[in-house]
Scaffold this motif. Structure first.
Motif, PDB file in Angstrom:
ATOM      1  N   ASP A  29       0.811  -1.221   0.000  1.00  0.00           N
ATOM      2  CA  ASP A  29       0.000   0.000   0.000  1.00  0.00           C
ATOM      3  C   ASP A  29       0.846   1.274   0.000  1.00  0.00           C
ATOM      4  O   ASP A  29       0.320   2.375   0.113  1.00  0.00           O
ATOM      5  N   GLY A  30       2.164   1.127  -0.101  1.00  0.00           N
ATOM      6  CA  GLY A  30       3.050   2.289  -0.146  1.00  0.00           C
ATOM      7  C   GLY A  30       3.673   2.642   1.188  1.00  0.00           C
ATOM      8  O   GLY A  30       4.592   3.456   1.240  1.00  0.00           O
ATOM      9  N   ALA A  31       3.197   2.059   2.259  1.00  0.00           N
ATOM     10  CA  ALA A  31       3.798   2.323   3.570  1.00  0.00           C
ATOM     11  C   ALA A  31       5.207   1.740   3.596  1.00  0.00           C
ATOM     12  O   ALA A  31       5.442   0.638   3.115  1.00  0.00           O
ATOM     13  N   SER A  32       6.132   2.508   4.133  1.00  0.00           N
ATOM     14  CA  SER A  32       7.518   2.065   4.228  1.00  0.00           C
ATOM     15  C   SER A  32       8.096   2.588   5.531  1.00  0.00           C
ATOM     16  O   SER A  32       7.862   3.742   5.894  1.00  0.00           O
ATOM     17  N   PHE A  33       8.830   1.743   6.218  1.00  0.00           N
ATOM     18  CA  PHE A  33       9.378   2.102   7.515  1.00  0.00           C
ATOM     19  C   PHE A  33      10.858   1.774   7.566  1.00  0.00           C
ATOM     20  O   PHE A  33      11.279   0.722   7.091  1.00  0.00           O
ATOM     21  N   GLU A  34      11.643   2.674   8.152  1.00  0.00           N
ATOM     22  CA  GLU A  34      13.050   2.409   8.433  1.00  0.00           C
ATOM     23  C   GLU A  34      13.146   2.147   9.926  1.00  0.00           C
ATOM     24  O   GLU A  34      12.993   3.068  10.734  1.00  0.00           O
ATOM     25  N   LEU A  35      13.392   0.896  10.267  1.00  0.00           N
ATOM     26  CA  LEU A  35      13.392   0.480  11.663  1.00  0.00           C
ATOM     27  C   LEU A  35      14.825   0.240  12.129  1.00  0.00           C
ATOM     28  O   LEU A  35      15.508  -0.646  11.608  1.00  0.00           O
ATOM     29  N   PRO A  36      15.292   1.037  13.095  1.00  0.00           N
ATOM     30  CA  PRO A  36      16.651   0.838  13.604  1.00  0.00           C
ATOM     31  C   PRO A  36      16.806  -0.543  14.240  1.00  0.00           C
ATOM     32  O   PRO A  36      15.894  -1.053  14.896  1.00  0.00           O
ATOM     33  N   CYS A  37      17.969  -1.134  14.066  1.00  0.00           N
ATOM     34  CA  CYS A  37      18.240  -2.445  14.651  1.00  0.00           C
ATOM     35  C   CYS A  37      18.066  -2.411  16.162  1.00  0.00           C
ATOM     36  O   CYS A  37      17.530  -3.361  16.749  1.00  0.00           O
ATOM     37  N   GLU A  38      18.494  -1.346  16.799  1.00  0.00           N
ATOM     38  CA  GLU A  38      18.335  -1.225  18.256  1.00  0.00           C
ATOM     39  C   GLU A  38      16.864  -1.320  18.633  1.00  0.00           C
ATOM     40  O   GLU A  38      16.490  -2.028  19.579  1.00  0.00           O
ATOM     41  N   TYR A  39      16.012  -0.613  17.914  1.00  0.00           N
ATOM     42  CA  TYR A  39      14.569  -0.633  18.171  1.00  0.00           C
ATOM     43  C   TYR A  39      14.013  -2.053  18.009  1.00  0.00           C
ATOM     44  O   TYR A  39      13.283  -2.551  18.869  1.00  0.00           O
ATOM     45  N   LEU A  40      14.378  -2.701  16.917  1.00  0.00           N
ATOM     46  CA  LEU A  40      13.910  -4.059  16.681  1.00  0.00           C
ATOM     47  C   LEU A  40      14.390  -5.015  17.762  1.00  0.00           C
ATOM     48  O   LEU A  40      13.659  -5.915  18.186  1.00  0.00           O
ATOM     49  N   ARG A  41      15.600  -4.808  18.256  1.00  0.00           N
ATOM     50  CA  ARG A  41      16.169  -5.692  19.283  1.00  0.00           C
ATOM     51  C   ARG A  41      15.497  -5.490  20.627  1.00  0.00           C
ATOM     52  O   ARG A  41      15.124  -6.449  21.302  1.00  0.00           O
ATOM     53  N   VAL A  42      15.324  -4.234  21.054  1.00  0.00           N
ATOM     54  CA  VAL A  42      14.758  -4.004  22.386  1.00  0.00           C
ATOM     55  C   VAL A  42      13.260  -4.290  22.423  1.00  0.00           C
ATOM     56  O   VAL A  42      12.706  -4.509  23.493  1.00  0.00           O
ATOM     57  N   PHE A  43      12.615  -4.319  21.260  1.00  0.00           N
ATOM     58  CA  PHE A  43      11.195  -4.672  21.182  1.00  0.00           C
ATOM     59  C   PHE A  43      11.002  -6.056  20.567  1.00  0.00           C
ATOM     60  O   PHE A  43       9.934  -6.360  20.044  1.00  0.00           O
ATOM     61  N   SER A  44      12.008  -6.903  20.637  1.00  0.00           N
ATOM     62  CA  SER A  44      11.905  -8.252  20.080  1.00  0.00           C
ATOM     63  C   SER A  44      10.650  -8.948  20.597  1.00  0.00           C
ATOM     64  O   SER A  44      10.347  -8.884  21.786  1.00  0.00           O
ATOM     65  N   PRO A  45       9.919  -9.618  19.696  1.00  0.00           N
ATOM     66  CA  PRO A  45       8.717 -10.333  20.141  1.00  0.00           C
ATOM     67  C   PRO A  45       9.024 -11.650  20.855  1.00  0.00           C
ATOM     68  O   PRO A  45       8.119 -12.403  21.178  1.00  0.00           O
ATOM     69  N   SER A  46      10.277 -11.919  21.144  1.00  0.00           N
ATOM     70  CA  SER A  46      10.650 -13.175  21.802  1.00  0.00           C
ATOM     71  C   SER A  46      10.143 -13.226  23.240  1.00  0.00           C
ATOM     72  O   SER A  46       9.963 -12.203  23.895  1.00  0.00           O
ATOM     73  N   ALA A  47       9.954 -14.432  23.738  1.00  0.00           N
ATOM     74  CA  ALA A  47       9.556 -14.615  25.139  1.00  0.00           C
ATOM     75  C   ALA A  47      10.647 -14.099  26.072  1.00  0.00           C
ATOM     76  O   ALA A  47      10.359 -13.597  27.161  1.00  0.00           O
ATOM     77  N   GLU A  48      11.904 -14.184  25.640  1.00  0.00           N
ATOM     78  CA  GLU A  48      13.025 -13.682  26.446  1.00  0.00           C
ATOM     79  C   GLU A  48      12.855 -12.196  26.765  1.00  0.00           C
ATOM     80  O   GLU A  48      13.151 -11.755  27.872  1.00  0.00           O
ATOM     81  N   VAL A  49      12.355 -11.423  25.809  1.00  0.00           N
ATOM     82  CA  VAL A  49      12.182  -9.980  25.992  1.00  0.00           C
ATOM     83  C   VAL A  49      10.781  -9.646  26.492  1.00  0.00           C
ATOM     84  O   VAL A  49      10.613  -8.874  27.426  1.00  0.00           O
ATOM     85  N   GLN A  50       9.759 -10.236  25.881  1.00  0.00           N
ATOM     86  CA  GLN A  50       8.366  -9.898  26.197  1.00  0.00           C
ATOM     87  C   GLN A  50       7.808 -10.652  27.400  1.00  0.00           C
ATOM     88  O   GLN A  50       6.749 -10.301  27.894  1.00  0.00           O
ATOM     89  N   GLY A  51       8.522 -11.648  27.852  1.00  0.00           N
ATOM     90  CA  GLY A  51       8.006 -12.483  28.930  1.00  0.00           C
ATOM     91  C   GLY A  51       7.119 -13.564  28.341  1.00  0.00           C
ATOM     92  O   GLY A  51       6.819 -13.566  27.151  1.00  0.00           O
ATOM     93  N   HIS A  52       6.705 -14.485  29.168  1.00  0.00           N
ATOM     94  CA  HIS A  52       5.837 -15.573  28.706  1.00  0.00           C
ATOM     95  C   HIS A  52       4.391 -15.157  28.916  1.00  0.00           C
ATOM     96  O   HIS A  52       3.979 -14.865  30.034  1.00  0.00           O
TER      97      HIS A  52
END
Length: 123
Positions: A29-52
């Motif tokens: 749809d034309g949406a485009s995002f530049e996501l910093p690696c730091e942002y992606l890492r600290v908001f990782s969807p993993s259980a390690e980061v988000q909890g169980h």
């Protein structure tokens, strides 16, 4: 039904810019995002980061210079981002990447506020 939903939100391009530590995600749809690696890492969807089950979320610090080593496709619905700090357990679904892009500014401001409240820095 789910296939149609996935197809609508699937990115048309994912481009890693290692030198600037950005992941560019572009949608049909034309949406485009530049996501910093730091942002992606600290908001990782993993259980390690988000909890169980959303319980026990962790405040991740020290990732200002983290980078992505590789991107692995997971089916037709997600990618696994493998970071140079060894973290690779988060699956970034197309929906999650879209939401992380759309909510980047408020998410980042909330993260900075949590760091301030914990009296820790990004490093």
């Amino acid at each position: 039904y789910f296939v149609g939903v996935t197809a609508r939100i699937a990115p048309v391009e994912i481009k890693l810019r290692q030198q600037s530590r950005l992941l560019q995600v572009s949608f049909e749809d034309g949406a485009s995002f530049e996501l910093p690696c730091e942002y992606l890492r600290v908001f990782s969807p993993s259980a390690e980061v988000q909890g169980h089950g959303g319980v026990g979320a962790k405040l991740v610090t020290g990732k200002r210079t983290v980078n992505i080593d590789r991107i692995e496709p997971v089916g037709n619905y997600a990618v696994r981002l493998c970071f140079d700090d060894g973290h690779s357990s988060g699956l970034y679904t197309w929906q999650a990447l879209r939401e992380m892009g759309e909510q980047q500014q408020p998410n980042w401001q909330g993260y900075l506020q949590r760091l301030d409240e914990a009296r820790v820095g990004r490093d």
